[in-house]
Design a protein around this motif. Structure first.
Motif, short mmCIF file in Angstrom:
data_model
loop_
_atom_site.label_atom_id
_atom_site.label_comp_id
_atom_site.label_asym_id
_atom_site.label_seq_id
_atom_site.Cartn_x
_atom_site.Cartn_y
_atom_site.Cartn_z
N ILE A 1 0.84 -1.21 0.00
CA ILE A 1 0.00 0.00 0.00
C ILE A 1 0.87 1.26 0.00
N LEU A 2 1.93 1.25 0.83
CA LEU A 2 2.81 2.41 0.91
C LEU A 2 3.53 2.65 -0.42
N ILE A 3 3.97 1.58 -1.06
CA ILE A 3 4.64 1.73 -2.37
C ILE A 3 3.66 2.28 -3.41
N PHE A 4 2.41 1.80 -3.36
CA PHE A 4 1.40 2.27 -4.31
C PHE A 4 1.11 3.76 -4.09
N ILE A 5 1.03 4.19 -2.84
CA ILE A 5 0.81 5.62 -2.54
C ILE A 5 1.97 6.46 -3.05
N ALA A 6 3.20 5.96 -2.81
CA ALA A 6 4.36 6.70 -3.28
C ALA A 6 4.40 6.75 -4.80
N TYR A 7 3.96 5.69 -5.46
CA TYR A 7 3.94 5.67 -6.92
C TYR A 7 2.93 6.68 -7.47
N PHE B 1 9.49 10.69 -0.69
CA PHE B 1 10.80 10.49 -0.04
C PHE B 1 10.64 9.82 1.32
N PHE B 2 9.74 10.31 2.16
CA PHE B 2 9.61 9.76 3.51
C PHE B 2 9.02 8.34 3.51
N ILE B 3 8.16 8.04 2.53
CA ILE B 3 7.64 6.67 2.44
C ILE B 3 8.78 5.71 2.11
N TYR B 4 9.55 6.05 1.07
CA TYR B 4 10.66 5.16 0.69
C TYR B 4 11.74 5.14 1.77
N PHE B 5 11.99 6.29 2.39
CA PHE B 5 12.98 6.34 3.47
C PHE B 5 12.57 5.40 4.60
N PHE B 6 11.28 5.46 4.98
CA PHE B 6 10.78 4.58 6.03
C PHE B 6 10.91 3.11 5.62
N LEU B 7 10.54 2.79 4.38
CA LEU B 7 10.60 1.40 3.92
C LEU B 7 12.03 0.87 3.88
N PHE B 8 12.98 1.69 3.40
CA PHE B 8 14.37 1.24 3.35
C PHE B 8 14.95 1.10 4.75
N MET B 9 14.58 2.00 5.65
CA MET B 9 15.03 1.86 7.04
C MET B 9 14.46 0.59 7.67
N TYR B 10 13.18 0.34 7.41
CA TYR B 10 12.56 -0.88 7.93
C TYR B 10 13.27 -2.12 7.39
N TRP B 11 13.62 -2.11 6.11
CA TRP B 11 14.31 -3.25 5.52
C TRP B 11 15.69 -3.43 6.15
N MET B 12 16.39 -2.33 6.40
CA MET B 12 17.71 -2.41 7.02
C MET B 12 17.62 -3.02 8.42
N VAL C 1 16.16 5.80 -9.37
CA VAL C 1 16.71 5.45 -8.06
C VAL C 1 15.85 4.40 -7.37
N VAL C 2 14.56 4.68 -7.26
CA VAL C 2 13.66 3.75 -6.57
C VAL C 2 13.60 2.42 -7.29
N PHE C 3 13.53 2.48 -8.65
CA PHE C 3 13.44 1.24 -9.41
C PHE C 3 14.67 0.37 -9.19
N ASN C 4 15.86 0.96 -9.23
CA ASN C 4 17.08 0.20 -8.96
C ASN C 4 17.09 -0.39 -7.56
N CYS C 5 16.73 0.43 -6.57
CA CYS C 5 16.74 -0.04 -5.18
C CYS C 5 15.76 -1.19 -4.98
N VAL C 6 14.55 -1.05 -5.54
CA VAL C 6 13.53 -2.10 -5.39
C VAL C 6 14.00 -3.39 -6.04
N MET C 7 14.66 -3.29 -7.20
CA MET C 7 15.14 -4.50 -7.87
C MET C 7 16.27 -5.17 -7.08
N TYR C 8 17.17 -4.35 -6.52
CA TYR C 8 18.24 -4.92 -5.69
C TYR C 8 17.65 -5.61 -4.45
#
Length: 539
Positions: free
Chosen positions: A13-19, A39-50, A239-246
């Motif tokens: 849902i968060l990725i869809f909102i950011a898209y 920015f803050f949605i993806y920042f939160f998601l990448f932090m959560y993944w880390m 940027v987002v597409f590369n990060c999501v694929m990685y």
């Protein structure tokens, strides 16, 4: 499992909102608001993944490399946000261009780190990358330095003369293709290393599943390079597409077992065949298997911390300490306890039988001891019967006449009986005895003769062991001489020597006509008699 599904739904849902925030939306008066939300949605998601990587990945070095990858992604996202929402080519042309160059820090180092992740897979926790593998840093560092200094040589990006240098009017130098070639090489090496370290693969095709995001990313970069308009509109966020694929590639590697993680531990623990529970330090239940009992008293659990506890229904409650808590498990040992009880009964029966056997053996030993004592007593009585009869006669004489000489004679005969009995015991056990035994017998008997008033002397030259029968033969000869001449002798001198034969010689006073013994040579010498017993040693 339900919690994991909810997490995936929320992330989607968060990725869809950011898209959606990429497209024109009239809900916000300030156009930068949409960029901030994305920015803050993806920042939160990448932090959560880390953070999830830190909690999930078991091997420490793999975990560290993946955390650095997550940090580079966050850095990439932050640079992108600053570049588009805070910098313009009109006000900060150089700063905005260098922010664009900084994209290549994660673009070059994330694939390189992915290679180190693949090398560290299935290694011990304290494993360190071999120094020779650090050479992989050199191409990434050199290529990044070339990118960041592109304004001086334009080997990566080319720009028209007398124009502002932007990503909108650039061309591509030869080193630009080296950069993407290095990225593809790193990704290819990573996948090969992970595939080689995968064990017991039932379906080898599954190792190519992590390649799917890489393949999609490769097609995306080609299309983006060719400037397809529809791609820029729908998926223009490089940027987002590369990060999501990685992230997708690494997550698929985790899911396929190429990277070891502690996911699905709850399901594995629930499927455990033993009844087990994981509790915190206060004994509050955190996880429990379907086979675990629900009504175990905490007092019993406290006892099980020190040592296993046997429950009434045939189960054994055991425990082991873990970080910040304990794990308890139940084992059905009812069958084992039945076997133990049977063994206890068998043990008791065997102990009773052993006790009976022990008593029988003790009785048998006593009987054998008595039998042996009787045998030796009969042997002594048989070989000393004449001396025993002589002692009886002396006792009868003493009862009639209290003569001191009779008592002295009893001492002489008693000494012989004592020493002769000892020789019988020794000869019964050993075929040979020390010559000293004969000397002690003669010495004690001569001491008793001196009490009777007979002066005695001895020259004993034997040193080697003798056959027991020879010792007895010489001592019997000595006794017979005494018994034959006790009333007539006044002195006695004994010589015991060994040459080619053993000679037992006695010098004393006696009536030679009253004495005879086989193998004894008798000679009259002036006022004394020489008696010589010769014993030929057997070869």
């Amino acid at each position: 499992m339900k919690q994991i599904k909810k997490t995936y739904i929320l992330i989607g849902i968060l990725i869809f909102i950011a898209y959606l925030c990429r497209f024109p939306i009239h809900l916000f008066e300030n156009p930068n608001t949409k960029g901030a939300i994305r920015f803050f949605i993806y920042f939160f998601l990448f932090m959560y993944w880390m953070i999830s990587i830190q909690n999930r990945i078991i091997q420490k070095q793999v975990c560290h490399y993946m955390i650095v990858i997550a940090i580079l992604m966050i850095f990439w996202l932050t640079i992108r946000y600053i570049k588009y929402d805070f910098l313009t080519y009109e006000t900060f042309p150089n700063l905005k261009r260098y922010a664009w160059y900084c994209y290549y820090l994660p673009l070059l180092f994330i694939p390189t780190l992915a290679v180190f992740v693949s090398i560290s897979i299935r290694q011990p926790e304290n494993y360190k990358i071999p120094k020779k593998d650090y050479i992989l840093w050199i191409p990434a560092i050199v290529l990044f330095l070339i990118v960041i200094t592109n304004d001086f040589h334009q080997l990566v990006f080319t720009f028209p003369a007398l124009q502002i240098k932007t990503e909108y009017n650039n061309g591509y130098g030869i080193l630009y293709f080296f950069i993407y070639g290095w990225m593809l090489i790193c990704i290819f090496i990573t996948l090969i290393n992970m595939t080689r370290k995968k064990r017991n693969i039932k379906n080898p095709c599954i190792v190519f599943i992590p390649c799917i995001p890489v393949f999609i990313l490769s097609i995306y970069m080609i299309c983006y390079f060719l400037a397809f308009k529809w791609l820029r509109i729908l998926f223009g966020d490089v940027v987002v597409f590369n990060c999501v694929m990685y992230i997708s590639t690494l997550e698929l590697c985790i899911y396929m077992g190429l990277i070891q993680a502690n996911t699905h531990y709850v399901e594995c623990f629930d499927a455990f065949t033993y009844g087990a529970k994981i509790m915190d330090s206060d004994l509050n239940i955190l996880l429990s298997t379907s086979q675990a009992k629900k009504d175990i008293n905490k007092e019993i659990i406290n006892e099980a911390i020190d040592q296993p506890v046997i429950l009434d229904d045939g189960y054994r409650l055991s425990t082991s300490s873990i970080k910040d808590g304990y794990v308890f498990w139940l084992e059905d040992i009812s069958n084992l306890m039945e076997i133990v009880n049977e063994l206890e009964e068998i043990k008791e029966n065997l102990e009773d039988e052993n006790e009976i056997i022990k008593q029988e053996n003790e009785l048998r030993i006593k009987e054998m001891t008595i039998h042996e004592q009787n045998r030796l007593f009969n042997l002594v009585q048989e070989q000393t019967s004449s001396q025993i009869q002589l002692m009886d006669s002396f006792i009868c004489q003493m009862e009639q006449n209290k003569d001191i000489n009779i008592l002295k004679k009893m001492i002489v005969i008693g000494t012989y009986l004592k020493r002769r009995s000892n020789l019988i015991f020794i000869a019964d056990q050993y075929n040979r005895m020390e010559a000293m035994e004969l000397f002690l017998c003669l010495k004690e008997s001569m001491e008793s003769l001196e009490i009777y008033g007979i002066s005695c002397g001895i020259n004993f030259e034997l040193k080697n062991d003798l056959e027991s029968r020879f010792v007895i033969q010489m001592y019997d000869c000595f006794e017979k001489i005494i018994e034959s001449s006790l009333d007539t002798m006044s002195s006695m001198f004994i010589v015991v020597q060994e040459k080619e034969t053993i000679q037992f010689i006695v010098y004393t006073q006696m009536n030679i006509e009253s004495f005879y013994m086989e193998d004894v040579d008798i000679q009259q010498e002036e006022d004394e008699v020489r008696l010589c017993l010769t014993i030929r040693k057997e070869l």
